[in-house]
Design a protein around this motif. Structure first.
Motif, PDB file in Angstrom:
ATOM      1  N   GLN A   1       0.468  -1.417   0.046  1.00 22.42           N
ATOM      2  CA  GLN A   1      -0.080  -0.025  -0.449  1.00 22.42           C
ATOM      3  C   GLN A   1       1.003   1.158  -0.257  1.00 22.42           C
ATOM      4  N   ASP A   2       2.174   1.471   0.914  1.00 21.67           N
ATOM      5  CA  ASP A   2       2.891   1.995   0.921  1.00 21.67           C
ATOM      6  C   ASP A   2       3.051   2.970  -0.680  1.00 21.67           C
ATOM      7  N   ALA A   3       4.376   1.705  -1.045  1.00 25.05           N
ATOM      8  CA  ALA A   3       4.656   1.454  -2.299  1.00 25.05           C
ATOM      9  C   ALA A   3       4.056   1.840  -3.562  1.00 25.05           C
ATOM     10  N   LEU A   4       2.447   1.662  -3.476  1.00 24.11           N
ATOM     11  CA  LEU A   4       1.693   1.884  -5.158  1.00 24.11           C
ATOM     12  C   LEU A   4       0.731   3.307  -4.899  1.00 24.11           C
ATOM     13  N   GLY A   5       0.834   3.247  -3.281  1.00 27.29           N
ATOM     14  CA  GLY A   5       0.190   4.910  -2.684  1.00 27.29           C
ATOM     15  C   GLY A   5       0.844   6.020  -2.836  1.00 27.29           C
ATOM     16  N   ARG A   6       2.701   5.708  -2.806  1.00 31.12           N
ATOM     17  CA  ARG A   6       3.613   7.182  -3.203  1.00 31.12           C
ATOM     18  C   ARG A   6       3.496   6.927  -4.918  1.00 31.12           C
ATOM     19  N   ALA A   7       3.008   6.158  -5.764  1.00 34.49           N
ATOM     20  CA  ALA A   7       3.090   5.780  -6.903  1.00 34.49           C
ATOM     21  C   ALA A   7       1.378   6.523  -7.467  1.00 34.49           C
ATOM     22  N   GLY A   8       0.265   7.104  -6.326  1.00 36.62           N
ATOM     23  CA  GLY A   8      -0.364   7.893  -7.208  1.00 36.62           C
ATOM     24  C   GLY A   8      -1.792   6.196  -7.027  1.00 36.62           C
ATOM     25  N   TYR A   9      -1.396   5.111  -7.244  1.00 38.54           N
ATOM     26  CA  TYR A   9      -2.171   4.048  -6.678  1.00 38.54           C
ATOM     27  C   TYR A   9      -2.827   3.313  -5.529  1.00 38.54           C
ATOM     28  N   LEU A  10      -3.971   4.213  -5.428  1.00 36.29           N
ATOM     29  CA  LEU A  10      -4.625   4.017  -4.240  1.00 36.29           C
ATOM     30  C   LEU A  10      -5.495   2.179  -4.209  1.00 36.29           C
ATOM     31  N   THR A  11      -5.843   2.064  -2.986  1.00 27.62           N
ATOM     32  CA  THR A  11      -6.405   0.497  -2.305  1.00 27.62           C
ATOM     33  C   THR A  11      -7.884   1.300  -2.840  1.00 27.62           C
ATOM     34  N   LYS A  12      -8.161   0.478  -3.442  1.00 24.08           N
ATOM     35  CA  LYS A  12     -10.355   0.365  -3.640  1.00 24.08           C
ATOM     36  C   LYS A  12     -10.889  -0.852  -2.720  1.00 24.08           C
ATOM     37  N   ASN A  13     -10.004  -1.274  -2.068  1.00 27.59           N
ATOM     38  CA  ASN A  13     -10.710  -2.018  -1.319  1.00 27.59           C
ATOM     39  C   ASN A  13      -9.587  -3.016  -0.724  1.00 27.59           C
ATOM     40  N   VAL A  14      -9.579  -3.200   0.801  1.00 30.30           N
ATOM     41  CA  VAL A  14      -8.919  -4.093   1.606  1.00 30.30           C
ATOM     42  C   VAL A  14     -10.033  -4.899   2.796  1.00 30.30           C
ATOM     43  N   GLU A  15      -8.982  -6.252   2.488  1.00 27.65           N
ATOM     44  CA  GLU A  15     -10.617  -7.293   3.054  1.00 27.65           C
ATOM     45  C   GLU A  15      -9.466  -7.772   4.082  1.00 27.65           C
ATOM     46  N   GLY A  16      -9.585  -8.686   4.895  1.00 22.20           N
ATOM     47  CA  GLY A  16      -8.981  -8.934   5.796  1.00 22.20           C
ATOM     48  C   GLY A  16      -7.392  -9.036   6.757  1.00 22.20           C
ATOM     49  N   TYR A  17      -7.137  -7.616   6.971  1.00 20.80           N
ATOM     50  CA  TYR A  17      -6.280  -6.948   6.802  1.00 20.80           C
ATOM     51  C   TYR A  17      -6.008  -8.019   8.920  1.00 20.80           C
ATOM     52  N   GLU A  18      -6.852  -7.207   9.454  1.00 18.45           N
ATOM     53  CA  GLU A  18      -7.378  -7.479  10.978  1.00 18.45           C
ATOM     54  C   GLU A  18      -6.327  -9.177  11.254  1.00 18.45           C
ATOM     55  N   SER A  19      -7.672  -9.962  10.817  1.00 19.81           N
ATOM     56  CA  SER A  19      -6.992 -11.530  11.009  1.00 19.81           C
ATOM     57  C   SER A  19      -5.783 -11.931  10.293  1.00 19.81           C
ATOM     58  N   ALA A  20      -5.393 -11.211   8.836  1.00 13.47           N
ATOM     59  CA  ALA A  20      -3.976 -11.262   9.125  1.00 13.47           C
ATOM     60  C   ALA A  20      -3.979 -13.351   8.939  1.00 13.47           C
ATOM     61  N   ASN A  21      -4.791 -13.587   7.993  1.00 15.67           N
ATOM     62  CA  ASN A  21      -4.751 -15.194   7.810  1.00 15.67           C
ATOM     63  C   ASN A  21      -4.492 -14.601   6.304  1.00 15.67           C
ATOM     64  N   TRP A  22      -5.317 -13.584   5.385  1.00 16.81           N
ATOM     65  CA  TRP A  22      -5.310 -13.839   3.236  1.00 16.81           C
ATOM     66  C   TRP A  22      -5.554 -12.150   4.029  1.00 16.81           C
TER      67      TRP A  22
END
Length: 120
Positions: free
Chosen positions: A60-81
């Motif tokens: 997210q950091d690398a693509l964000g710096r290049a101007g590409y924003l995440t449209k959706n994020v799933e599963g971050y809290e559980s971090a298994n996928w």
């Protein structure tokens, strides 16, 4: 820059970001001819939840710096996928157990595996 060139650039950046956080078995699959979901799936795994989250953060950091924003994020809290949807590419970051269980490479075997060097 064409859409496919842009997608390749994003995929390469994502793969490098995953490798920077010691991502294991980082792969890209070209799904552009078999799905309208995205052009590329990027798949990798880490050894524990902290590493999996760090890998997702790095992408997210690398693509964000290049101007590409995440449209959706799933599963971050559980971090298994963790799924990161950037539109043209979708990044899947697994823990080791779930990578084997879900086996996206097998499910998407009709796509074309792409080596990182071929994204340049």
């Amino acid at each position: 820059m064409s859409d496919i060139e842009n997608s390749k650039k994003m995929a390469l950046m994502a793969m490098e970001a995953l490798e920077d956080r010691k991502g294991i078995d980082v792969h890209a699959i070209d799904i552009s001819e078999i799905s309208t979901l995205a052009d590329y799936f990027i798949i990798a795994n880490g050894t524990n939840s902290s590493q999996v989250q760090a890998m997702a953060d790095s992408v997210q950091d690398a693509l964000g710096r290049a101007g590409y924003l995440t449209k959706n994020v799933e599963g971050y809290e559980s971090a298994n996928w963790i799924l990161l949807d950037f539109g043209d590419i979708i990044v899947h970051v697994f823990d080791s157990e779930n990578r084997v269980f879900y086996d996206l490479e097998r499910i998407w075997r009709d796509g074309k595996p792409i080596e990182k060097d071929n994204l340049n």
